[in-house]
Design an enzyme around this catalytic site. Structure first.
Site, PDB file in Angstrom:
ATOM      1  N   CYS A   1       0.248 -14.577 -17.981  1.00 33.06           N
ATOM      2  CA  CYS A   1       0.681 -15.333 -19.153  1.00 33.06           C
ATOM      3  C   CYS A   1       0.983 -14.383 -20.312  1.00 33.06           C
ATOM      4  O   CYS A   1       1.445 -13.252 -20.099  1.00 33.06           O
ATOM      5  CB  CYS A   1      -0.362 -16.387 -19.524  1.00 33.06           C
ATOM      6  SG  CYS A   1       0.279 -17.648 -20.663  1.00 33.06           S
TER       7      CYS A   1
ATOM      8  N   ASP B   1      -8.540 -19.090 -23.222  1.00 32.62           N
ATOM      9  CA  ASP B   1      -8.389 -20.272 -24.073  1.00 32.62           C
ATOM     10  C   ASP B   1      -9.759 -20.803 -24.467  1.00 32.62           C
ATOM     11  O   ASP B   1      -9.946 -21.267 -25.593  1.00 32.62           O
ATOM     12  CB  ASP B   1      -7.559 -21.339 -23.362  1.00 32.62           C
ATOM     13  CG  ASP B   1      -6.092 -20.940 -23.347  1.00 32.62           C
ATOM     14  OD1 ASP B   1      -5.688 -20.208 -22.427  1.00 32.62           O
ATOM     15  OD2 ASP B   1      -5.363 -21.322 -24.281  1.00 32.62           O
TER      16      ASP B   1
HETATM   17  O1  RI2 Z   1      -5.082 -16.037 -28.045  1.00 39.81           O
HETATM   18  P1  RI2 Z   1      -4.264 -15.246 -27.086  1.00 39.81           P
HETATM   19  O2  RI2 Z   1      -4.982 -14.035 -26.566  1.00 39.81           O
HETATM   20  O3  RI2 Z   1      -2.894 -14.919 -27.634  1.00 39.81           O
HETATM   21  O4  RI2 Z   1      -3.942 -16.177 -25.825  1.00 39.81           O
HETATM   22  C1  RI2 Z   1      -4.950 -16.730 -25.039  1.00 39.81           C
HETATM   23  C2  RI2 Z   1      -4.360 -17.685 -24.063  1.00 39.81           C
HETATM   24  O5  RI2 Z   1      -3.582 -18.674 -24.720  1.00 39.81           O
HETATM   25  C3  RI2 Z   1      -2.451 -18.985 -23.911  1.00 39.81           C
HETATM   26  O6  RI2 Z   1      -2.267 -20.345 -23.796  1.00 39.81           O
HETATM   27  P2  RI2 Z   1      -0.840 -21.081 -24.107  1.00 39.81           P
HETATM   28  O7  RI2 Z   1       0.317 -20.235 -23.676  1.00 39.81           O
HETATM   29  O8  RI2 Z   1      -0.836 -21.417 -25.588  1.00 39.81           O
HETATM   30  O9  RI2 Z   1      -0.950 -22.352 -23.269  1.00 39.81           O
HETATM   31  C4  RI2 Z   1      -2.694 -18.304 -22.571  1.00 39.81           C
HETATM   32  O10 RI2 Z   1      -3.455 -19.084 -21.667  1.00 39.81           O
HETATM   33  C5  RI2 Z   1      -3.414 -17.075 -23.036  1.00 39.81           C
HETATM   34  O11 RI2 Z   1      -4.091 -16.400 -22.002  1.00 39.81           O
END
Ligand code: RI2
Length: 309
Positions: free
Chosen positions: A127, A196
């Site tokens: 991701c 998350d």
């Molecule tokens: O806070 P940071 O480290 O940036 O991201 C943490 C997590 O948030 C994201 O969720 P999404 O893409 O918003 O569903 C991903 O799952 C990623 O690993």
């Protein structure tokens, strides 16, 4: 636009993932709440508190899984004031503190996490996590000769954001489809992902497919490192609650016109999965590196056991 419209705009951007990433949505929600309360100056205290709770709920209801969001809102809205001016002042200070800490946390996680990266390492990530990328970029800044294998991260392909960011930073990067994770693991030295939510038992809730990386890593005897600010630990799991997994719309997976032609087909689109603690070697927070078994300690010491959301 009035203040409530502004708040709703931020909420909509979080919902549609124009603002995304567990850390970014937390910071955006805190800033939105700070801006909103400024518009409540002329209200009596009781009405102020009602409006504050309404606004908090709008923000928290946008996405259910990343606990960073309710944690940010809870830390921002709490106040002990008996008049509106003092309440606004406290909330403004709370927001400023939260946002500053969140920004500084990324740098600290990068520094602490980079200690775990060695010259020549091949790192797999999933991701797009600002916290995970902070570690990778810091290791690169230290002159370590590293490269990254990044998953596509279907259905929304946040892996494309990751490869662009790494490319622009000058870090050699290979893109793979999600189903190539296990086959590719033998080329990998360690896995670094974001979070998350982290529950009190040390389980990680992160983008769908994360558990696949962790299981393949364990099979290949590679370490799994999670990059997570302390505000990504979930207080509600202390009460025995499970973290809700967000189900997103089917049109993220398949064109809705095609789906209409397939009356016997339905789509499931869970956005996150759970990786049990035993698949995780280390959680890097801004206050240090911990084994997942220490999740309770982090919740107690950095969020407080009385923190309710
Ligand atoms: O806070 P940071 O480290 O940036 O991201 C943490 C997590 O948030 C994201 O969720 P999404 O893409 O918003 O569903 C991903 O799952 C990623 O690993």
């Amino acid at each position: 636009m009035n203040a409530m419209e502004d708040l709703n705009t931020t909420a909509e951007k979080i919902k549609t993932m124009e603002i995304r990433g567990a850390g970014r949505i937390a910071v955006a929600a805190s800033a939105a709440l700070r801006a909103y309360v400024m518009s409540l100056k002329s209200l009596p205290m009781s009405e102020f508190n009602v409006k504050l709770e309404e606004a908090a709920k709008i923000l928290v209801d946008t996405r259910p899984t990343a606990v960073s969001l309710p944690n940010a809102v809870a830390l921002t809205k709490r106040h002990s004031a008996t008049n509106v001016y003092d309440a606004i002042d406290e909330i403004t200070k709370n927001a400023e503190k939260f946002i500053t800490n969140a920004e500084q946390a990324l740098g600290k996680i990068g520094k602490i996490g980079a200690e775990r990266i060695h010259d020549g390492d091949v790192i797999m990530t999933h991701c797009n996590s600002h916290a995970a990328l902070s570690i990778i970029k810091k290791a690169f800044d230290q002159g370590k000769d590293i490269s990254v294998i990044a998953t596509e991260s279907r259905p929304r392909r946040q892996g494309f954001i990751t490869i662009r960011e790494l490319n622009d930073y000058g870090i050699p990067t290979t893109l793979i489809v999600d189903s190539a994770v296990r086959l590719t693991m033998k080329e990998v030295d360690l896995v670094v992902v974001g979070a998350d939510s982290i529950s009190v038992n040390g389980a990680l809730i992160n983008k769908i497919g994360t558990s696949q990386l962790a299981m393949a890593a364990q099979e290949a005897r590679r370490n799994v490192i999670v990059a997570a600010e302390t505000y990504k630990f979930s207080p509600r799991t202390l009460l025995g609650e499970m973290v809700e997994i967000e189900d997103r719309a089917s049109d993220e997976v398949i064109d809705s016109e095609i789906l209409k032609e397939l009356p016997n087909v339905k789509v499931k689109n869970p956005a996150f999965d759970v990786t049990p603690a035993e698949y995780i070697d280390l959680i890097i927070t801004e206050v240090g590196a911990f084994p997942p078994a220490m999740a309770f300690t982090i919740l107690r010491d950095y969020l407080g056991l009385e923190m309710q959301i």
